[in-house]
Design a protein around this motif. Structure first.
Motif, PDB file in Angstrom:
ATOM      1  N   PRO A 196      28.006  44.122  28.063  1.00  0.00           N
ATOM      2  CA  PRO A 196      27.040  44.978  27.355  1.00  0.00           C
ATOM      3  C   PRO A 196      26.037  45.607  28.312  1.00  0.00           C
ATOM      4  O   PRO A 196      24.823  45.455  28.156  1.00  0.00           O
TER       5      PRO A 196
ATOM      6  N   GLN B 150      29.498  44.141  20.477  1.00  0.00           N
ATOM      7  CA  GLN B 150      28.106  44.469  20.196  1.00  0.00           C
ATOM      8  C   GLN B 150      27.865  44.542  18.688  1.00  0.00           C
ATOM      9  O   GLN B 150      28.658  45.130  17.959  1.00  0.00           O
TER      10      GLN B 150
ATOM     11  N   THR C 206      21.009  43.191  23.558  1.00  0.00           N
ATOM     12  CA  THR C 206      21.972  43.627  22.552  1.00  0.00           C
ATOM     13  C   THR C 206      22.587  42.410  21.882  1.00  0.00           C
ATOM     14  O   THR C 206      23.169  41.550  22.559  1.00  0.00           O
TER      15      THR C 206
END
Length: 697
Positions: free
Chosen positions: A309, A355, A367
């Protein structure tokens, strides 16, 4: 040659002395978290114990034509009696100063675990002799093969070589590996591409990318930067003047190749030529994730991939999602270069972060999400079709209908950059786009892979762009970017042989969007937003384009839906060792400065830092402006100026590179400059003006 010595903190510069000495422990903190990860599937394997190592600051590596490249080496202390494998990194980003700290981290990490590390400046960059005149040239790749041969032949080397790198270093790692040097046994390319036309910083879906010029202005500082006299000696001025004279008008060169021609094909990788084990790495916010996953799909060799991420950065440096990557690298190189049974190839081919929100939406928090794993790429995802209808997005095709997007509005301010600057909340751009929304979702849906938009579309002009954004619309009405794609419709069938549109004629077009892993949450809606371009991401088409879409069976979005598993995946790498966040939510200019006129300034004032052990003071600043008038695409203008300095005592060098781009419907006008000074006196200046025909662009 000289050797450096001392102790350092794991992530800091250190004060080096000018004598040969051995030291221990520099990499230990980087490895500790991974070794202690109790749930790790590789717990049965432990990295080799720490050992002393030595650092050689500068040694010449002579190429077949006599040009010498500058190398910095980290060797296990016992390599002279018990030869070690070596990992090689090969980039033009100045090992002596600008990249020094990162090189020191990985040199210490690997050498302390019995794996030598070599950092070599590409020909014509840093302290290497010769000139650098373009990216990934034939000379650069041939030199890379020669460097591997040289490393393998050293008495301290076991004969086994690995190659790693991020961005430029990842790209040339692939191109060098395709030459099949015998000593190269494994590679780790990160955040990279196999095609410099379709998936690099030049053309985006066959449209002219802003990043082509942003990168080109900075690249001149790479090609024309001065060598350090402490390494190369008294002839440093002669070397620098040679570089300045050879630095090409690179923006003119790139803009002169608007099709996928031989210029771009020569630096395009054929995945069939890679036969060494390959570990691919990227992040969902990194533009290069698209070619990285394409490579995972197309390679036919032992391979792994990790996508996290983060953006265009290393896994260990990502904030706040950094991983204990040292553990993983030592495992990889120990397996393939030392023959150790680390078990790394018994694990899933792909590990990716799923995510639960857009990173911009989550900031300043990390995230949310979880890691997922796939034994084989695409093993779980299956396409789910949703159709563009006059009632929005639907699981069922509607009777034929048409919808038109009226061009002229500025769309793209919420996604202004191809790389680095993250998107903001999308509602302002959605209001200027043709949008199709689903009903609120009854359940969570997760996707993993590249969404595909297939539409039947016509335009009222010969040259037009199609932009598509997928967003998640929250119950509160906010719209957050999930994926996007852009296509110059004259390249709908071929990037090599584009063809103008016939106004009013409908074409079936397939647009591959950027891959992602994301959960659409229950209660949210999925939105497809269509427009005739994205600015300032790409230069606008020569005329305002109205796009008409035939809805129903001929226009649909294919989402790569992945079933939500019951048991969480154990990543097997120490997670979230970085502290802090990426900062507050990003912002950008959304309002016109006057009716219909938009202006974006993206300035980075000079930032100065001192390399403590070499005494070099570095600085670089950038001043960038993008302008456009709504409904008048030929009023677009891009300008930028980049300044770089290097200083230590009487060695005082400065570079300035700039460009200005404008156009008519048929012609680009480009001015690019390069100036250099030494000791405060100008020693070089060149201004080049070019008129370049627009080739269906």
């Amino acid at each position: 040659m000289t050797k450096e010595s001392g102790r350092r903190a794991p992530l800091d510069d250190k004060k080096w002395s000018r004598r040969s000495v051995l030291y221990l422990g520099a990499a230990a903190p980087l490895l500790a978290a991974g070794c202690a990860h109790e749930a790790s599937p590789q717990a049965a394997w432990a990295p080799p114990g720490e050992r002393a190592f030595e650092v050689t600051e500068h040694v010449w590596v002579t190429m077949p034509d006599g040009v010498r490249l500058s190398a910095r080496l980290w060797l296990p202390a016992d390599a002279h009696t018990a030869p070690a494998p070596v990992v090689f990194e090969y980039i033009p980003y100045r090992k002596r100063d600008s990249y020094r700290m990162i090189d020191a981290i990985w040199g210490a990490t690997l050498a302390s675990r019995g794996i030598a590390y070599a950092r070599i400046d590409v020909r014509g960059s840093g302290d290497s002799e010769g000139v650098l005149v373009d990216e990934y040239s034939e000379q650069e790749i041939a030199d890379g093969v020669s460097c591997i041969d040289w490393l393998a032949s050293q008495p301290w080397c076991s004969g086994n070589v690995g190659m790693r790198g991020i961005s430029w270093g990842g790209i040339n790692t692939l191109l060098v590996a395709a030459r099949k040097p015998p000593a190269l046994k494994a590679i780790m390319p990160m955040c990279c591409t196999d095609n410099s036309y379709t998936d690099d910083a030049h053309y985006i879906g066959g449209a002219l990318g802003h990043t082509n010029f942003q990168w080109g202005a900075m690249f001149k500082g790479v090609m024309a930067g001065p060598p350090d006299p402490e390494n190369v000696g008294a002839n440093w001025q002669e070397m620098w003047r040679e570089r300045l004279a050879a630095t090409p008008n690179i923006l003119t060169e790139w803009l002169s190749h608007q099709r996928f021609d031989e210029y771009w094909r020569r630096r395009t990788l054929n995945p069939a030529h890679i036969d060494v084990p390959t570990y691919l790495v990227s992040g969902w916010q990194d533009t290069y994730v698209k070619p990285v996953l394409h490579l995972l799909d197309s390679l036919d060799c032992p391979r792994k991939c990790l996508v996290g991420p983060w953006g265009h950065t290393y896994p260990w440096a990502a904030q706040p999602h950094g991983l204990d990557w040292a553990q993983e690298e030592v495992r990889w190189w120990s397996h393939w270069l030392k023959g150790a049974d680390t078990g790394i190839m018994n694990e899933p081919m792909l590990r990716a972060f799923m995510q639960y929100a857009s990173p911009s939406q989550a900031l300043p928090e990390a995230t949310p999400g979880r890691w997922v794993a796939e034994r084989n790429w695409r093993s779980s995802s299956a396409p789910m079709a949703v159709y563009l209808t006059d009632a929005g997005l639907s699981a069922h095709a509607s009777p034929p209908a048409r919808a038109t997007h009226a061009g002229g509005a500025v769309v793209g301010l919420t996604k202004p950059e191809w790389l680095d600057r993250p998107p903001v909340e999308q509602s302002p751009d959605d209001a200027r786009s043709l949008c199709f929304d689903s009903a609120p979702l009854d359940d969570d849906i997760e996707i993993l892979g590249a969404p595909v938009l297939a539409v039947r579309v016509s335009a009222n002009v010969r040259v037009a762009q199609l932009a598509a954004r997928i967003t998640e619309v929250t119950p509160e009405g906010q719209s957050w970017l999930v994926s996007y794609g852009l296509l110059n419709l004259t390249r709908r069938d071929s990037y090599t042989d584009p063809a103008p549109l016939e106004p009013g004629r409908f074409y079936d077009v397939r647009l591959n969007l950027f891959p992602t892993a994301q959960r659409f949450k229950r209660g949210s809606r999925i939105r497809v937003a269509l427009s005739d371009g994205l600015w300032p991401l790409a230069w606008p088409s020569p005329e305002v384009a109205d796009l008409t879409f035939e809805l129903g069976a001929h226009s649909r979005l294919l989402l790569p839906v992945r079933p939500i598993e019951r048991e969480p995946t154990v990543l097997g790498i120490g997670e979230n060792i970085s502290q802090g966040t990426d900062g507050e939510r990003p912002t950008t200019t959304l309002a016109p400065v006057s009716p219909g006129r938009y202006l974006i300034d993206n300035n980075s004032p000079p930032y100065e830092r001192t390399i403590t052990d070499t005494g070099v003071q570095l600085s670089r600043g950038s001043w960038e402006r993008s302008e456009i008038v709504e409904g008048e695409p030929t009023q677009c203008r891009w300008t930028q100026r980049v300044e770089s300095t290097w200083r230590r005592g009487e060695w005082q060098c400065a570079l300035e590179a700039s460009y200005e781009l404008s156009s008519t419907p048929s012609m680009f006008s480009l001015v690019e400059t390069l100036t250099a000074s030494s000791g405060g006196l100008e020693i070089f200046r060149r201004t080049h003006t070019a008129q370049i025909p627009r080739d269906l662009l």
